[in-house]
Scaffold this motif. Structure first.
Motif, PDB file in Angstrom:
ATOM      1  N   PHE A  45       0.836  -1.144   0.022  1.00  0.00           N
ATOM      2  CA  PHE A  45       0.196  -0.088   0.160  1.00  0.00           C
ATOM      3  C   PHE A  45       0.925   1.395  -0.117  1.00  0.00           C
ATOM      4  N   GLY A  46       0.364   2.255  -0.333  1.00  0.00           N
ATOM      5  CA  GLY A  46       0.821   3.658   0.095  1.00  0.00           C
ATOM      6  C   GLY A  46       0.370   4.131   1.253  1.00  0.00           C
ATOM      7  N   ARG A  47       0.674   5.062   1.930  1.00  0.00           N
ATOM      8  CA  ARG A  47       0.417   5.414   3.149  1.00  0.00           C
ATOM      9  C   ARG A  47      -1.233   5.837   3.284  1.00  0.00           C
ATOM     10  N   HIS A  48      -1.712   6.529   2.141  1.00  0.00           N
ATOM     11  CA  HIS A  48      -2.909   6.731   2.329  1.00  0.00           C
ATOM     12  C   HIS A  48      -3.954   5.783   2.203  1.00  0.00           C
ATOM     13  N   GLN A  49      -3.591   4.861   1.237  1.00  0.00           N
ATOM     14  CA  GLN A  49      -4.370   3.395   1.125  1.00  0.00           C
ATOM     15  C   GLN A  49      -4.491   2.675   2.375  1.00  0.00           C
ATOM     16  N   LEU A  50      -3.280   2.661   3.047  1.00  0.00           N
ATOM     17  CA  LEU A  50      -3.199   1.838   4.150  1.00  0.00           C
ATOM     18  C   LEU A  50      -4.126   2.393   5.149  1.00  0.00           C
ATOM     19  N   ARG A  55      -9.285   2.775   8.455  1.00  0.00           N
ATOM     20  CA  ARG A  55     -10.260   3.245   8.659  1.00  0.00           C
ATOM     21  C   ARG A  55     -11.666   2.665   8.737  1.00  0.00           C
ATOM     22  N   GLY A  56     -11.444   1.718   7.333  1.00  0.00           N
ATOM     23  CA  GLY A  56     -12.782   0.865   7.099  1.00  0.00           C
ATOM     24  C   GLY A  56     -12.799  -0.370   8.098  1.00  0.00           C
ATOM     25  N   VAL A  57     -11.866  -0.836   8.241  1.00  0.00           N
ATOM     26  CA  VAL A  57     -11.374  -2.010   9.368  1.00  0.00           C
ATOM     27  C   VAL A  57     -12.181  -1.593  10.798  1.00  0.00           C
ATOM     28  N   LYS A  58     -11.712  -0.280  11.296  1.00  0.00           N
ATOM     29  CA  LYS A  58     -12.356  -0.061  12.603  1.00  0.00           C
ATOM     30  C   LYS A  58     -13.731   0.447  12.607  1.00  0.00           C
ATOM     31  N   ALA A  59     -14.136   0.896  11.442  1.00  0.00           N
ATOM     32  CA  ALA A  59     -15.584   1.290  11.253  1.00  0.00           C
ATOM     33  C   ALA A  59     -16.256  -0.036  10.864  1.00  0.00           C
ATOM     34  N   MET A  60     -15.942  -1.121  10.826  1.00  0.00           N
ATOM     35  CA  MET A  60     -16.562  -2.582  10.573  1.00  0.00           C
ATOM     36  C   MET A  60     -17.127  -2.560   9.126  1.00  0.00           C
ATOM     37  N   LYS A  61     -16.668  -1.469   8.251  1.00  0.00           N
ATOM     38  CA  LYS A  61     -17.162  -1.491   7.007  1.00  0.00           C
ATOM     39  C   LYS A  61     -16.704  -2.585   6.143  1.00  0.00           C
ATOM     40  N   LEU A  62     -15.848  -3.586   6.428  1.00  0.00           N
ATOM     41  CA  LEU A  62     -15.376  -4.589   5.580  1.00  0.00           C
ATOM     42  C   LEU A  62     -15.912  -5.823   5.961  1.00  0.00           C
ATOM     43  N   ASP A  63     -16.987  -5.947   7.043  1.00  0.00           N
ATOM     44  CA  ASP A  63     -17.402  -7.141   7.355  1.00  0.00           C
ATOM     45  C   ASP A  63     -18.593  -7.456   6.632  1.00  0.00           C
ATOM     46  N   HIS A  64     -18.555  -8.487   5.691  1.00  0.00           N
ATOM     47  CA  HIS A  64     -19.677  -8.922   4.986  1.00  0.00           C
ATOM     48  C   HIS A  64     -20.436 -10.144   5.400  1.00  0.00           C
TER      49      HIS A  64
END
Length: 66
Positions: A45-50, A55-64
Motif C-alpha cells: 500500500f501507499g500511506r493513504h491507501q493503508l 479506517r474501514g476495518v475500525k468502522a467495521m465496513k469490511l465485514d460482509h
C-alpha cells in the motif's frame, strides 16, 4: 545483492513465538503487510491507501458476514 525486508510485528498481536500475527514493513513510500502464517502472501500500500483500509476495518465496513 537485494537487502532483506525488515518486518515489524504488530503490537496488537499476541506475545507468543511469532505465530498468528500481522507484520508490517516500510520501504520508502511503500508499506507492506503480511500474516505470519502465510509469509509469502504480501500486500503493498501507499500511506493513504493503508489509512483508508484501517479506517474501514475500525468502522467495521469490511465485514460482509452480516
Amino acid at each position: 545483492m537485494t537487502e532483506a525486508i525488515r518486518w515489524q510485528k504488530s503490537s496488537y498481536s499476541g506475545g507468543d513465538t511469532g505465530q498468528n500475527c500481522v507484520e508490517l514493513s516500510k520501504d520508502g513510500g511503500v508499506i507492506r503487510l503480511r500474516e505470519s502464517d502465510s509469509p509469502d502472501t504480501v500486500i503493498s500500500f501507499g500511506r493513504h491507501q493503508l489509512g483508508a483500509l484501517m479506517r474501514g476495518v475500525k468502522a467495521m465496513k469490511l465485514d460482509h458476514s452480516n
